[in-house]
Design an enzyme around this catalytic site. Structure first.
Site: not given
Ligand code: 6PG
Length: 470
Positions: A16, A78, A130-132, A191-192, A264, A291, A454
């Site tokens: 922020g 969030a 995005s971009g840290g 990204e992951y 996260k 992860r 089926h």
């Protein structure tokens, strides 16, 4: 003279504070709010005299300070906090004001908030950033979704603060409702995938070519000069040679970092939602799985003792690096292809009306997945807005054809030598399956019909069929 402020920001943590300073750097007056006095003071101090910037711990003072229609961005974690900040703003703001959630909110939360706020004539945007921390300060990629007409009020500020690619701002109105958060979620899923792939290639070079950290640094730096040029390859090359202030041995920092990766949630959400939409994203799924496996440290350590591993037969260093560069390029393409495929389907399912070329464009700079490849991806979707999959784009066929055999060779080599390459092998399997006219799933249909009646379809005759198998 109007002494009110152009832009308001709630949540003066690192993101922020950096974002609001970026807004002020670009000539807009900006007012911050945080309940933490220290953060308010830190912003005022850092804002200095050269910026028109102020801040307060009082939400009333904050709201009163803003020009109408108020443009209030939230950069808070969030979840429930977003709702409580909105609650506290509601009695103070007016019809036509604009609230922008810049966090990684789950897209259905954004839809709910937008619907509720619309009833009070408040405009609500989910705008992934995005971009840290560095991106927020110097130029992030911003992914806003919400009311198109209200976007006009925030457009000049966002275009000024966003990263630039050849002079073009890395922000665009993406679509209605939660489209901005959705696009940011898939950005993170990609990204992951890319992070998992780079970590595998690191492991492969280390085990299969006995690369030192210095050599890894040189190899990744060299790759970053070529077609693999990207933020993640660039920072990875630097990570290899980062010295460790606390280390008493000669090892660099990387070797001292625990191998349990945290998350996260945005990668997992991408996988979950892709599955809901029926779009396969195995390169992203496996990144989430890895992860999870990484977190099982104790169990992994016990299991390691039970099973021997093949002794690695090392490969010529230069040959390995050349194959690894090709395989990484191939698997990066496949990962972007899967993420963009999800976006195309979500666009239909949720009525976002996304323009994938525009999304690829605003990812070319500022964000974590920025890469030279995104210029080619932009071209692919500009040439064909309805491209079903990046793998069939005319400007990609040759790139994929030229790099897939390295992926095959490395997956085979790694399997024999007991080096896990799950991201690369999943990417290869996806490619082989997606490009197969005939898959063996006719057998699955037969089995389904065998045990559950089926039914199945035939390739030689129209209709629905059932067989009494016994
Ligand atoms: C970005 C990042 C950012 C954050 C990730 C980390 O685009 O700037 O994606 O949003 O660093 O959410 O996610 P994990 O903690 O799940 O790895």
């Amino acid at each position: 003279m109007d002494d009110k402020y152009d832009f308001g920001l709630v949540g003066l943590g690192v993101m922020g504070r950096n974002f609001i300073l970026n807004v002020a750097d670009n000539g807009f007056s900006a007012y911050g709010h945080d309940l933490d006095e220290q953060k308010v003071k830190a912003l005022k101090d850092e804002g200095g005299k050269e910026h028109k910037i102020d801040a307060s711990t009082s939400i009333k003072t904050f709201v009163k300070a803003l020009k109408q229609p108020r443009k209030i961005m939230l950069l808070v974690p969030a979840g429930k906090i977003v709702d409580s900040v909105i609650e506290s703003l509601l009695p103070l703001i007016d019809r036509g004001d604009i609230i922008i959630d810049g966090g990684n909110s789950f897209f259905t939360d954004t839809d709910r908030r937008e619907e509720e706020l619309q009833k009070r004539a408040i405009n609500f945007f989910g705008a992934g950033v995005s971009g840290g921390a560095k991106g927020a300060r110097l130029g992030p990629s911003i992914m806003p979704g919400g009311s198109k007409s209200a976007y006009e009020h925030i457009k000049p500020i966002f275009e000024a603060v966003a990263a630039k690619y050849n002079g073009e701002a890395c922000v665009a109105y993406l679509g209605p409702k939660s489209s901005g958060n959705y696009v940011k979620m898939v950005h993170n899923g990609i990204e992951y995938g890319l992070m998992q792939l780079t970590s595998e290639i690191y492991d492969l070079l280390k085990k299969g070519g006995e690369y030192s950290n210095q050599e890894l640094h040189e190899t990744f730096s060299e790759w970053n000069e070529g077609r693999l040029q990207s933020f993640l390859v660039e920072i990875t090359s630097q990570i290899f040679v980062q010295e460790d202030d606390l280390d008493l041995s000669e090892l660099g920092l990387l070797d001292q970092i625990s191998d349990k990766a945290k998350q996260k949630g945005t990668g997992k959400w991408t996988s979950q939602n892709a599955m809901d939409l029926g779009i396969p994203v195995p390169s992203i799924d496996i990144a989430v799985n890895m992860r999870e496996i990484s977190a099982l440290k104790q169990e992994r350590t016990e299991a390691d003792k039970l099973y021997g591993r093949p002794k690695v037969k090392t490969m010529d260093k230069a040959k390995l690096a050349s194959l690894a560069e090709e395989a990484l390029y191939f698997s990066f393409i496949v990962t972007y292809a899967q993420g963009l495929h999800v976006l195309a389907e979500a666009s239909k399912e949720y009525n976002y009306k996304l323009d994938i070329a525009v999304i690829a464009k605003i990812w070319r700079a500022g964000c974590i997945i920025r890469a030279a490849l995104l210029a080619d991806i932009t071209t692919a979707f500009e040439e064909n807005k309805n491209l079903p999959n990046l793998l069939v784009a005319p400007n990609f066929v040759e790139k994929v054809q030229g790099s897939v055999s390295a992926a095959r060779e490395l997956v085979a080599y790694a399997a024999i030598n007991g080096i896990p390459l799950p991201g690369l092998s999943n990417s290869l399997t996806y490619f082989d399956a997606y490009t197969s006219t005939r898959l063996p799933l006719n057998l699955i249909q037969a089995q389904r019909d065998y045990f559950g009646s089926h039914t199945y379809e035939r390739i030689d005759k129209e209709g629905i069929f059932h067989t009494e198998w016994e």
